[in-house]
Motif scaffolding. Structure first.
Motif, short mmCIF file in Angstrom:
data_model
loop_
_atom_site.label_atom_id
_atom_site.label_comp_id
_atom_site.label_asym_id
_atom_site.label_seq_id
_atom_site.Cartn_x
_atom_site.Cartn_y
_atom_site.Cartn_z
N ASP A 135 0.74 -1.17 -0.12
CA ASP A 135 -0.12 0.00 -0.05
C ASP A 135 0.87 1.40 0.00
OD1 ASP A 135 1.09 -0.12 2.63
OD2 ASP A 135 -0.75 -0.39 3.58
N GLY A 136 2.17 1.14 -0.14
CA GLY A 136 3.03 2.28 -0.17
C GLY A 136 3.51 2.72 0.87
N GLN A 137 3.14 2.27 2.17
CA GLN A 137 3.71 2.55 3.67
C GLN A 137 4.95 1.68 3.93
OE1 GLN A 137 1.84 4.90 5.61
NE2 GLN A 137 1.18 5.40 3.60
N GLU A 138 5.57 2.32 4.69
CA GLU A 138 6.87 1.71 5.26
C GLU A 138 6.79 1.55 6.61
OE1 GLU A 138 11.66 2.79 4.78
OE2 GLU A 138 10.27 4.25 4.12
N THR A 139 7.28 0.30 7.13
CA THR A 139 7.37 -0.27 8.60
C THR A 139 8.83 -0.09 9.04
OG1 THR A 139 5.15 -1.19 8.40
CG2 THR A 139 6.61 -1.74 10.22
N TYR A 140 8.95 0.49 10.33
CA TYR A 140 10.38 0.23 10.67
C TYR A 140 10.65 -1.04 11.46
CZ TYR A 140 14.00 0.89 14.36
OH TYR A 140 15.36 0.76 15.16
N VAL A 141 11.73 -1.70 11.12
CA VAL A 141 12.22 -3.11 11.69
C VAL A 141 13.39 -3.08 12.67
CG1 VAL A 141 12.66 -5.38 11.00
CG2 VAL A 141 11.23 -4.20 9.45
N ALA A 142 14.52 -2.58 12.03
CA ALA A 142 15.52 -2.57 13.01
C ALA A 142 16.49 -1.77 12.41
CB ALA A 142 16.19 -4.10 12.87
N THR A 143 17.59 -1.24 13.52
CA THR A 143 18.51 -0.33 13.28
C THR A 143 20.02 -0.94 13.58
OG1 THR A 143 17.06 1.30 12.92
CG2 THR A 143 19.33 2.04 13.39
N GLY A 144 21.08 -0.47 13.15
CA GLY A 144 22.29 -0.50 13.46
C GLY A 144 23.14 0.70 13.55
N TYR A 145 24.29 0.85 14.24
CA TYR A 145 25.13 1.85 14.25
C TYR A 145 26.73 1.58 14.22
CZ TYR A 145 20.63 3.34 16.25
OH TYR A 145 19.32 3.67 16.53
N LEU A 146 27.56 2.55 13.75
CA LEU A 146 29.01 2.41 13.96
C LEU A 146 29.73 3.53 13.47
CD1 LEU A 146 31.02 0.14 14.27
CD2 LEU A 146 31.46 -0.05 11.67
N ARG A 147 30.66 3.75 14.44
CA ARG A 147 31.60 4.83 14.32
C ARG A 147 32.73 4.16 13.74
NH1 ARG A 147 32.54 8.79 18.76
NH2 ARG A 147 30.79 10.03 17.70
N SER A 148 33.14 4.50 12.48
CA SER A 148 34.07 3.85 11.59
C SER A 148 35.35 3.55 12.27
CB SER A 148 34.31 4.65 10.26
OG SER A 148 34.98 6.07 10.46
N SER A 149 35.64 4.27 13.11
CA SER A 149 37.16 3.92 13.89
C SER A 149 37.10 2.83 14.54
CB SER A 149 37.69 5.18 14.84
OG SER A 149 36.34 5.58 15.53
N TYR A 150 35.87 2.06 14.84
CA TYR A 150 35.65 0.84 15.75
C TYR A 150 35.46 -0.26 14.44
CZ TYR A 150 35.84 3.63 19.67
OH TYR A 150 36.17 4.56 20.72
N ARG A 151 35.81 -0.05 13.15
CA ARG A 151 35.45 -0.95 12.27
C ARG A 151 35.94 -2.53 12.57
NH1 ARG A 151 38.76 2.39 10.78
NH2 ARG A 151 40.73 1.91 9.37
N ALA A 152 37.22 -2.72 13.33
CA ALA A 152 37.85 -3.90 13.41
C ALA A 152 36.89 -4.76 13.81
CB ALA A 152 39.17 -3.63 14.01
N VAL A 153 37.03 -6.02 13.25
CA VAL A 153 36.18 -7.12 13.90
C VAL A 153 36.92 -8.06 14.79
CG1 VAL A 153 34.08 -6.62 12.38
CG2 VAL A 153 35.81 -8.25 11.86
N ASP A 154 36.20 -9.10 15.53
CA ASP A 154 37.23 -10.00 16.21
C ASP A 154 37.45 -11.30 15.29
OD1 ASP A 154 37.38 -8.14 18.12
OD2 ASP A 154 35.88 -9.17 19.60
N ALA A 155 38.04 -12.13 15.71
CA ALA A 155 38.23 -13.49 14.87
C ALA A 155 37.03 -14.29 15.22
CB ALA A 155 39.43 -14.29 15.46
N ASN A 156 35.93 -14.04 16.00
CA ASN A 156 34.88 -14.93 16.09
C ASN A 156 33.76 -14.12 15.45
OD1 ASN A 156 34.86 -12.86 18.10
ND2 ASN A 156 33.89 -14.26 19.69
N ALA A 157 33.73 -13.20 14.61
CA ALA A 157 32.74 -12.46 13.98
C ALA A 157 32.28 -13.58 13.07
CB ALA A 157 33.44 -11.40 13.30
N THR A 158 30.94 -13.68 12.52
CA THR A 158 30.37 -14.52 11.65
C THR A 158 29.74 -13.51 10.72
OG1 THR A 158 28.20 -14.42 12.67
CG2 THR A 158 29.79 -16.17 13.53
N ALA A 159 29.10 -14.25 9.49
CA ALA A 159 28.48 -13.66 8.48
C ALA A 159 27.27 -12.48 8.78
CB ALA A 159 28.11 -14.68 7.53
N LEU A 160 26.64 -13.03 10.13
CA LEU A 160 25.54 -12.33 10.59
C LEU A 160 25.94 -11.19 11.88
CD1 LEU A 160 22.68 -15.05 10.53
CD2 LEU A 160 22.62 -13.04 9.17
N GLN A 161 27.01 -11.73 12.22
CA GLN A 161 27.53 -10.69 13.70
C GLN A 161 28.96 -10.37 13.61
OE1 GLN A 161 26.50 -14.05 16.51
NE2 GLN A 161 25.39 -12.36 17.55
#
Length: 750
Positions: free
Chosen positions: A615-641
């Motif tokens: 019907d042309g309406q948009e529903t909010y679902v979820a959000t995420g945030y990041l300061r780019s200086s913290y972009r490094a991920v740990d060795a246990n990161a996954t495709a989803l996390q």
């Protein structure tokens, strides 16, 4: 006679004799050891003070405050500590570790209905208000018993009365508990449980200095459980922990200390980590988190001139214990300074304050509930779930909605069953009181209609073991979808369907990649490679979808007055999928994986996933945030996390870098005929109560992302072969926790 009174009288005598007070010998006071801390009370205000360890090394120094006290934190446990006050040596004492004290500490305290002061292992006393089941006396006991442990106005003595006639929770009485204590202070005694409302140290009428979930507060929880369980009126000498929000967060750490008399816990609406709520994506939350810290600092001020309302009232009425317990309040640390000193996630500050760190140590049954658009602590609480993997007796219930929705009627029905089976050790009986009171509670607190709480579903079980087996046969994780579009009507407290999962993340989840492409496309296959630039500007839209940053019941109403603004100009980009030919049901963490370049060394980003309806309406679902200086991920990161430590920030180098934004749990059913959308902007504008300490850009920063093959993508947690259990809600408005707006494409077409 109290040492400070002695000091004052001595000063008066010396002045009368013509001798100045400065010539009087200082009061050394008495030193005490706490868990990794030490304090002195009753010393001369203004005197210089040092703390010596067993080797006479100075491990803390300062001045005695105006209330005669001084406190040192972060100490190594051991014997031989003493305070040196103006050069005079005080008594020797031991700084404590987590070793349990003698059982006599608990057995020697007798609690009665009404206000009590419970002694902890370090000599501090906590205010605790005991309520027996309505209409009962000690002669009717023993009773199944629960504890609610919080730093809000918890041990206030008056009833927390739900006013059905006005539809408001009448908690403005300065002697009544805070609204958030409704489970322990009101509901539990009305439905047959004794309850003990325990005030955290450094708040209310409790002694000590407030410490924001530090070790003394954690082990106070252990001592409280054991003291309450030792009472003759407690059935089976076992207790449970209940509560939402503050008193939900506290339960994980207390249970992690493994008090032997703890039967079970039922935390609601908690966070996984103070850092994730305070610094989402590494960006300070100047909305709810900052407001909450400011309120806690105010609550910790000494009464009767400051602090919580009931403190002022009780001291004025002559409560000497409450008055004496204000002595260490000036030793409360500056919570704002704690934030300023730790913009990164410092393990020594955050680890032991994080429920996610204590969860693996919990051995008792757990009934954990939370909302997926929680405007206060946030929906990232789900990261606690897999930390309970070693505990077989854990049941998790999650639902779309705001902070309060974690105790909606479909969840409260199971909460009732859980407490009866695992705390009361009985078959859950029908409870007309629960069914009636919960209806009043929902109307009063949320002004929303609700389906009836069902209390009798297991009442026919032939034994406790049979009831337990029936409860345990339910899914470990149950996800309620479309809350607000169920039998209670638009915006009401009811979800029309749910899914059971084996764990979190579930083995049923298939990470599914959608590629960001030209023209704002979001597709299963990558298109040709190209780049897209935009100018993130945190001032381009209203800061939030509601004008709310502190605690408020406005987000809990059936259809809050959201203002969810579209993306103006080139301040953000959007990507929208083709019309779906089948349902896409999701349940799990998600990730927006960018190839990013910026004209700024550091850029703050927000990714928001939504559904564009037919019907042309948009529903909010979820959000995420990041300061780019913290972009490094740990060795246990996954495709989803994209798991990260939030340590060692680094500027963006020239050219493109891999930058993954962790999106809060994506638990939603995108219907056939709808489209999936993801937007990328500066932080702000999409959440109810969170605000962000993002530097102004004035439209001068240019961020560029790569699209198509080798470019950026969205990874969703799709439940294989799942379909929605109900039709698309007839209106975008009404889904709880989900703002709604007319869909407007971003400048890039998506």
């Amino acid at each position: 006679m109290p040492p400070r009174l002695i000091t004052a009288l001595l000063a008066f005598v010396l002045v009368a004799l013509g001798t100045t007070p400065a010539q009087a010998a200082p009061e050394v006071g008495t030193g005490y050891g706490s868990v990794t801390a030490a304090y002195v009370r009753g010393a001369t205000p203004g005197a210089e003070v040092a703390l010596l360890d067993a080797s006479e090394r100075v491990v803390g120094r300062g001045s005695i405050d105006q209330l005669g006290s001084f406190l040192v934190r972060d100490l190594r446990p051991g014997d031989g500590y003493r305070f040196l006050v103006d050069g005079l040596r005080g008594n020797s004492f031991r700084v404590l570790d987590g070793t349990a004290p003698a059982q006599s500490l608990y057995d020697g305290q007798q609690l009665r209905p009404g206000m009590n002061y419970v002694r902890m292992r370090d000599g501090i006393t906590l205010a605790a208000f005991v309520r027996l089941p309505v209409g009962k006396t000690f002669a009717d006991g023993p009773f199944p018993t629960v504890i609610e442990y919080s730093g809000y106005q918890t041990a206030a003595p008056n009833p927390l009365v739900v006013g059905a006639a006005t539809g408001l929770l009448k908690a403005r009485d300065p002697l009544a508990p805070a609204n958030g204590l409704v489970l322990g202070a009101e509901l539990a005694p009305d439905i047959g449980f004794a309850s003990v409302s325990v005030q955290m140290r450094g708040s209310g009428c409790s002694g000590g200095a407030y410490d924001l979930f530090d070790y003394p507060t954690v082990y106070d929880g252990y001592d409280t459980v054991e003291t309450v369980a030792a009472q003759r009126w407690v059935a089976g000498h076992k207790v449970g922990l209940v509560g939402i929000s503050y008193s939900g967060i506290s339960q994980i750490a207390v249970a992690g200390t493994t008090p032997p008399s703890l039967a079970a816990i039922a935390p609601m609406s908690l966070t996984d980590d103070l850092h994730s709520t305070g610094f989402p994506g590494g960006i300070f939350n100047t909305g709810f988190a900052d407001t909450w810290l400011t309120e806690r600092q105010s609550d910790a001020a000494p009464g009767p001139s400051g602090g919580q309302p009931y403190v002022r009232q009780l001291i004025q009425r002559g409560d000497r214990d409450c008055a004496a317990n204000q002595a260490l309040r000036l030793q409360t640390p500056s919570l704002r300074q704690l934030v300023a000193d730790n913009p990164e996630r410092t393990p020594a500050v955050f680890d032991h304050r994080a429920p996610v760190s204590w969860a693996p140590k919990v051995r008792v049954p757990v009934f954990l509930t939370g909302a997926l658009q929680d405007e206060q602590v946030g929906p990232q609480w789900t990261r606690v779930i897999d930390e309970f993997d070693a505990n077989p007796d854990v049941w998790v219930r999650m639902i779309n909605g705001a902070h309060f929705d974690s105790l909606g009627p479909q969840i409260l029905s199971q909460w009732w069953e859980f407490l009866n089976i695992f705390v009361a050790d009985r078959v859950p009986p029908p409870s007309p009181a629960l069914e009636a009171l919960s209806t009043v509670m929902y109307a009063a607190i949320t002004r929303s209609p609700a389906v009836r709480v069902e209390s009798a579903r297991l009442a026919g079980a032939p034994s406790v073991q049979a009831a337990k087996a029936a409860f345990a046969s339910r899914p470990r994780v149950e996800v309620f979808y479309d809350n607000g579009a169920g039998a209670a009507g638009a915006g009401g407290l009811a979800a029309p369907w749910s899914l059971g999962l084996d764990g979190w993340p579930s083995a049923r989840i298939a990470p599914t990649t959608w590629h960001l492409g030209a023209g704002g496309s979001l597709s299963a296959a990558p298109g040709s490679s190209e780049s897209l630039a935009f100018r993130p500007d945190p001032a381009a839209r209203p800061a939030g979808t509601l004008d709310v940053v502190g605690p408020s019941d406005l987000p809990w109403q059936p259809i809050p007055p959201y203002h969810w603004a579209p993306l103006p100009g080139q301040t953000g980009v959007g990507f929208t999928s083709p019309v779906l030919d089948q349902d896409v049901v999701t349940a799990g963490p998600a990730s927006l994986d960018l190839q990013l370049a910026s004209t700024a060394p550091v850029t703050d980003l927000q990714a928001t996933v939504s559904e564009v309806r037919p019907d042309g309406q948009e529903t909010y679902v979820a959000t995420g945030y990041l300061r780019s200086s913290y972009r490094a991920v740990d060795a246990n990161a996954t495709a989803l996390q994209p798991i990260r430590s939030y340590r060692d920030p680094a500027d963006l180098p020239p050219g493109f870098s891999a930058v993954r934004i962790s999106i809060d749990p994506l638990v939603y059913a995108f219907r056939a005929g709808s489209r999936i959308r993801v937007t990328l902007t500066a932080p702000g504008g999409d959440r109810t109560s969170w605000r962000f300490d993002t530097p102004a850009t004035d439209g001068l920063v240019v961020d560029t992302i790569l699209l198509g093959a080798g470019g950026s993508s969205l990874v969703l947690p799709v439940i294989a072969a799942a379909t929605a259990g109900a039709p698309l809600p007839p209106s975008c408005a009404g889904l709880r926790g989900a703002p709604c707006r007319a869909y407007e494409p971003a400048f890039n077409g998506g």
